[in-house]
Scaffold this active site. Structure first.
Site, PDB file in Angstrom:
ATOM      1  N   ALA A  32       0.863  -1.196   0.000  1.00 27.01           N
ATOM      2  CA  ALA A  32       0.000   0.000   0.000  1.00 27.01           C
ATOM      3  C   ALA A  32       0.897   1.243   0.000  1.00 27.01           C
ATOM      4  O   ALA A  32       0.814   2.091   0.898  1.00 27.01           O
ATOM      5  CB  ALA A  32      -0.974  -0.013   1.176  1.00 27.01           C
ATOM      6  N   HIS A  37       7.140   5.196   1.697  1.00 29.74           N
ATOM      7  CA  HIS A  37       7.785   4.010   1.114  1.00 29.74           C
ATOM      8  C   HIS A  37       8.654   4.408  -0.079  1.00 29.74           C
ATOM      9  O   HIS A  37       9.784   3.939  -0.225  1.00 29.74           O
ATOM     10  CB  HIS A  37       6.737   3.019   0.596  1.00 29.74           C
ATOM     11  CG  HIS A  37       5.826   2.458   1.643  1.00 29.74           C
ATOM     12  ND1 HIS A  37       4.492   2.739   1.684  1.00 29.74           N
ATOM     13  CD2 HIS A  37       6.069   1.615   2.684  1.00 29.74           C
ATOM     14  CE1 HIS A  37       3.939   2.089   2.697  1.00 29.74           C
ATOM     15  NE2 HIS A  37       4.870   1.410   3.323  1.00 29.74           N
ATOM     16  N   ASP A 151       8.653   4.851  12.093  1.00 29.51           N
ATOM     17  CA  ASP A 151       8.539   3.764  13.070  1.00 29.51           C
ATOM     18  C   ASP A 151       9.824   3.738  13.898  1.00 29.51           C
ATOM     19  O   ASP A 151      10.667   2.840  13.758  1.00 29.51           O
ATOM     20  CB  ASP A 151       8.297   2.434  12.337  1.00 29.51           C
ATOM     21  CG  ASP A 151       6.986   2.470  11.576  1.00 29.51           C
ATOM     22  OD1 ASP A 151       5.931   2.321  12.195  1.00 29.51           O
ATOM     23  OD2 ASP A 151       7.011   2.682  10.350  1.00 29.51           O
ATOM     24  N   SER A 186       1.069   7.245   6.200  1.00 30.18           N
ATOM     25  CA  SER A 186       0.920   5.882   6.715  1.00 30.18           C
ATOM     26  C   SER A 186      -0.109   5.167   5.860  1.00 30.18           C
ATOM     27  O   SER A 186      -1.084   5.789   5.413  1.00 30.18           O
ATOM     28  CB  SER A 186       0.435   5.938   8.168  1.00 30.18           C
ATOM     29  OG  SER A 186      -0.097   4.677   8.551  1.00 30.18           O
TER      30      SER A 186
HETATM   31  P1  AMP Z   1       5.253  -0.432   6.368  1.00 26.91           P
HETATM   32  O1  AMP Z   1       4.843  -0.827   4.991  1.00 26.91           O
HETATM   33  O2  AMP Z   1       4.253   0.449   7.064  1.00 26.91           O
HETATM   34  O3  AMP Z   1       5.725  -1.590   7.212  1.00 26.91           O
HETATM   35  O4  AMP Z   1       6.517   0.494   6.185  1.00 26.91           O
HETATM   36  C1  AMP Z   1       7.644   0.068   5.459  1.00 26.91           C
HETATM   37  C2  AMP Z   1       8.786   1.000   5.737  1.00 26.91           C
HETATM   38  O5  AMP Z   1       8.399   2.327   5.361  1.00 26.91           O
HETATM   39  C3  AMP Z   1       9.151   1.058   7.224  1.00 26.91           C
HETATM   40  O6  AMP Z   1      10.563   1.129   7.353  1.00 26.91           O
HETATM   41  C4  AMP Z   1       8.498   2.333   7.684  1.00 26.91           C
HETATM   42  O7  AMP Z   1       9.141   2.933   8.790  1.00 26.91           O
HETATM   43  C5  AMP Z   1       8.646   3.193   6.439  1.00 26.91           C
HETATM   44  N1  AMP Z   1       7.668   4.290   6.452  1.00 26.91           N
HETATM   45  C6  AMP Z   1       6.343   4.192   6.680  1.00 26.91           C
HETATM   46  N2  AMP Z   1       5.771   5.416   6.660  1.00 26.91           N
HETATM   47  C7  AMP Z   1       6.770   6.300   6.430  1.00 26.91           C
HETATM   48  C8  AMP Z   1       6.824   7.730   6.306  1.00 26.91           C
HETATM   49  N3  AMP Z   1       5.743   8.494   6.418  1.00 26.91           N
HETATM   50  N4  AMP Z   1       8.035   8.291   6.064  1.00 26.91           N
HETATM   51  C9  AMP Z   1       9.145   7.532   5.967  1.00 26.91           C
HETATM   52  N5  AMP Z   1       9.162   6.190   6.059  1.00 26.91           N
HETATM   53  C10 AMP Z   1       7.988   5.577   6.293  1.00 26.91           C
END
Ligand code: AMP
Length: 293
Positions: A32, A37, A151, A186
């Protein structure tokens, strides 16, 4: 862009690059995709010869089955966006590839996972994160892996995991990408109603209020925290937690000094959001060997 589903496939795809000494970057995600990302992927593309993005909605890190079911998924759009950035390999294994029958091993990082998110989501959340990240490192064998500051506790836990288990990977933590009103991007933001989306901007205002207090000379974490709480109250948001902690150890602070992290979690209209801001208080001036206020 190559799409791979099995460990054997991704290893085979990377064999030549590894032999040639190419630098392999990994961006672990749950899909997503949003600009947060994409910022990690762009950074990996800039720094590395080969970029691997993993896409796996990891069931073991969800403490609520409904949250797992409702987690947004859009694999076609994700593949399109990753292709546009120039990602080489999208590794998207099915659940039974990652957790085959009889799977029985958990990686658990003590201490760091027993605070903040570990208290509110439970230790099992970070056990799930530590285990999947260790597995992804073993599957892909990256030279560098990219994570988001968004995170923050996860990043601290992963740094410790890599150090403790001597995993040969460099960890890069990239800045949080925000919407124009400050809301941290997010995957869960799509669940916010229009009214809750507007209210959710108070989370970042709260962190900024704590930051501003410290910039203005506040050194009492309780007082800086109160400023953040007041900002949330104005938006009628009751947080799960708001804390000022050591950025390295996540330990609570008695006095604001060194690298500090303002962290919070709150449910806004039923959607659980987390955010944080690093705070770097100016170091205190030393005079005649005494620390001055
Ligand atoms: P997730 O798909 O939510 O597990 O996130 C994958 C990676 O993207 C993780 O390392 C998160 O910390 C990073 N991430 C998620 N949201 C953000 C954001 N707003 N800014 C920077 N990195 C992000």
């Amino acid at each position: 862009m190559n799409v791979t589903r099995t460990v054997a496939e991704i290893r085979a795809e990377l064999l030549e690059s590894r032999r040639a000494g190419h630098k392999i970057g990994l961006v672990p995600t749950m899909g997503a995709f949003h600009d947060g990302h994409l910022s990690l992927m762009r950074r990996a593309r800039r720094d590395c010869d080969v970029v691997v993005v993993s896409l796996f909605v990891n069931p073991t890190q969800f403490n609520d089955a409904r949250d797992l079911d409702a987690y947004p998924r859009d694999p076609d759009r994700d593949a399109q966006l990753a292709t546009e950035i120039g990602v080489d390999h999208l590794f998207a294994p099915p659940v039974d590839q990652v957790y085959p029958p009889g799977f029985a091993t958990t990686v658990s990082v003590a201490g760091l996972t027993e605070t903040l998110e570990g208290v509110h989501r439970g230790r099992a959340h970070f056990d799930g994160v530590a285990t999947i990240v260790t597995k992804l490192f073993n599957m892909v064998g990256p030279d560098v892996a990219y994570f988001g500051q968004k995170d923050a506790q996860q990043a601290v836990v992963i740094r410790r995991l890599v150090r403790d288990l001597d995993i040969p990977v460099a960890i890069e933590v990239c800045p949080t990408v925000r919407e124009t009103d400050g809301l941290a991007m997010s995957s869960r933001n799509v669940h916010l109603s229009a009214a809750d989306r507007a209210r959710a901007a108070a989370l970042h205002r709260a962190l900024r209020a704590a930051q501003d207090a410290v910039s203005a000379g506040e050194r009492d974490p309780g007082a800086a925290r109160e400023r953040a709480l007041a900002e949330l109250a104005r938006a009628d948001i009751k947080p799960e937690y708001v804390e000022l902690v050591s950025a390295d150890t996540l330990a609570p602070l008695h006095r604001i000094a060194g690298d500090v992290l303002a962290v919070l979690a709150a449910s806004v209209g039923g959607t659980r959001l987390i955010d944080n801001e690093p705070i770097h208080p100016p170091s205190e001036a030393r005079s005649n060997g005494d620390w001055r206020p």
